[in-house]
Design an enzyme around this catalytic site. Structure first.
Site, PDB file in Angstrom:
ATOM      1  CB  SER A   7      11.669 -12.388   9.091  1.00 55.75           C
ATOM      2  OG  SER A   7      12.913 -12.794   8.545  1.00 55.75           O
ATOM      3  CG  ASP A  34      14.558 -10.375   5.823  1.00 52.60           C
ATOM      4  OD1 ASP A  34      14.288  -9.172   5.660  1.00 52.60           O
ATOM      5  OD2 ASP A  34      14.195 -11.021   6.827  1.00 52.60           O
ATOM      6  N   GLY A 146      20.988  -7.087   7.963  1.00 46.97           N
ATOM      7  CA  GLY A 146      22.069  -8.043   7.672  1.00 46.97           C
ATOM      8  C   GLY A 146      21.867  -9.408   8.288  1.00 46.97           C
ATOM      9  CG  ASP A 179      12.800  -6.172   9.378  1.00 40.46           C
ATOM     10  OD1 ASP A 179      12.914  -7.112  10.184  1.00 40.46           O
ATOM     11  OD2 ASP A 179      13.141  -6.255   8.180  1.00 40.46           O
TER      12      ASP A 179
HETATM   13  C1  DX5 Z   1      17.381  -8.102   9.135  1.00 38.38           C
HETATM   14  C2  DX5 Z   1      16.100  -8.543   8.469  1.00 38.38           C
HETATM   15  C3  DX5 Z   1      15.001  -8.888   9.411  1.00 38.38           C
HETATM   16  C4  DX5 Z   1      15.338  -9.800  10.524  1.00 38.38           C
HETATM   17  C5  DX5 Z   1      14.184 -10.078  11.437  1.00 38.38           C
HETATM   18  O1  DX5 Z   1      18.282  -7.660   8.199  1.00 38.38           O
HETATM   19  O2  DX5 Z   1      15.621  -7.532   7.636  1.00 38.38           O
HETATM   20  O3  DX5 Z   1      13.802  -9.186   8.730  1.00 38.38           O
HETATM   21  O4  DX5 Z   1      15.923 -10.963  10.083  1.00 38.38           O
HETATM   22  O5  DX5 Z   1      14.600 -11.043  12.333  1.00 38.38           O
HETATM   23  P1  DX5 Z   1      14.508 -10.911  13.904  1.00 38.38           P
HETATM   24  O6  DX5 Z   1      13.068 -10.833  14.250  1.00 38.38           O
HETATM   25  O7  DX5 Z   1      15.169 -12.148  14.355  1.00 38.38           O
HETATM   26  O8  DX5 Z   1      15.253  -9.657  14.323  1.00 38.38           O
HETATM   27 ZN    ZN Z   2      13.536  -7.656   6.771  1.00 35.05          ZN
END
Ligand code: DX5
Ligand code: ZN
Length: 220
Positions: A7, A34, A146, A179
């Site tokens: 991400s 995202d 989020g 995720d």
């Molecule tokens: C959250 C997103 C994710 C998230 C992953 O809403 O969908 O993809 O940012 O980030 P980490 O690995 O930092 O939890």
């Molecule tokens: Zn995501």
């Protein structure tokens, strides 16, 4: 073998080019994009993600894994389809009924793109069962969608297991992506439960060596 989708949500401004180049060299399997609209979730990353994804498309051959956290799924599909993502995933909670879900599945298929459905932590996994035959991937959110950098919700492990059992029992071919809060501690747990695509943002972007962390996330 599991795959890693990085991400780029928390990628530092001004360091995009280097980060993307290094992630590609480190062999991430996908770039996870995202897309947030400021309505379905508080943050609005829409334009930035559109720009980042277009840039990635120009400099890399790696597949884009696009995660829509938006209310207006139709517009998002249209806007991102030009970038020929490998997969577009939308939230079940953003649809008013199953008919609407099927409409978006069809729209994505018509863009020659794989289809994913995502569910938030409070949504029961049974809700996706009847849609599974029509999609390629189910994305289980292991944090509230989020923002990046949140703590993995351990209660989600049962949900992953349940989904995996159902997929096997019905002999379906659906990937399970997870995720949120994926790191060296949680990766083995979600893999054991049945996930085969792991999204990680913070764990990879904060690591000193992308290649090492990606290899470790895969092998742990
Ligand atoms: C959250 C997103 C994710 C998230 C992953 O809403 O969908 O993809 O940012 O980030 P980490 O690995 O930092 O939890
Ligand atoms: Zn995501």
């Amino acid at each position: 073998m599991v795959e890693i989708a990085t991400s780029i949500l928390t990628m530092k401004k001004g360091e995009e080019a280097n980060t993307i180049l290094n992630l590609e060299a480190a062999k991430t399997d996908y770039f996870h994009i995202d897309v947030m609209d400021g309505k379905f979730v508080q943050k609005d990353t829409y334009q930035r993600m559109l720009e980042n994804a277009s840039y990635i498309k120009r400099v890399s051959n790696l597949p884009l894994d696009v995660h829509f956290m938006v209310e207006d799924i139709k517009t998002a599909i249209q806007d991102f389809a030009d970038l020929e993502p490998n997969i577009m995933t939308f939230h079940l909670e953003a649809c008013k009924d199953k008919e609407e879900v099927k409409k978006y599945i069809k729209m994505i298929q018509e863009k020659h793109c794989k289809v994913g459905i995502s569910i938030k932590p409070d949504t029961q996994v049974e809700e996706v069962y009847e849609i599974l035959p029509y999609i390629h991937q189910c994305l289980i959110m292991t944090v509230e969608p989020g923002k990046g950098g949140q703590t993995f919700l351990t209660q989600m492990v049962e949900k992953i297991k349940k989904l995996k059992e159902y997929i096997q029992e019905k002999e379906l071919e659906v990937d399970i992506e997870v995720d949120g809060g994926i790191n060296l501690k949680t990766a083995p747990v979600v893999k054991e439960a049945g996930a085969n695509i792991l999204v990680a943002g913070t764990a990879i972007l904060m690591a000193s060596n992308y290649k090492t962390i990606i290899e470790e996330l895969k092998s742990k």
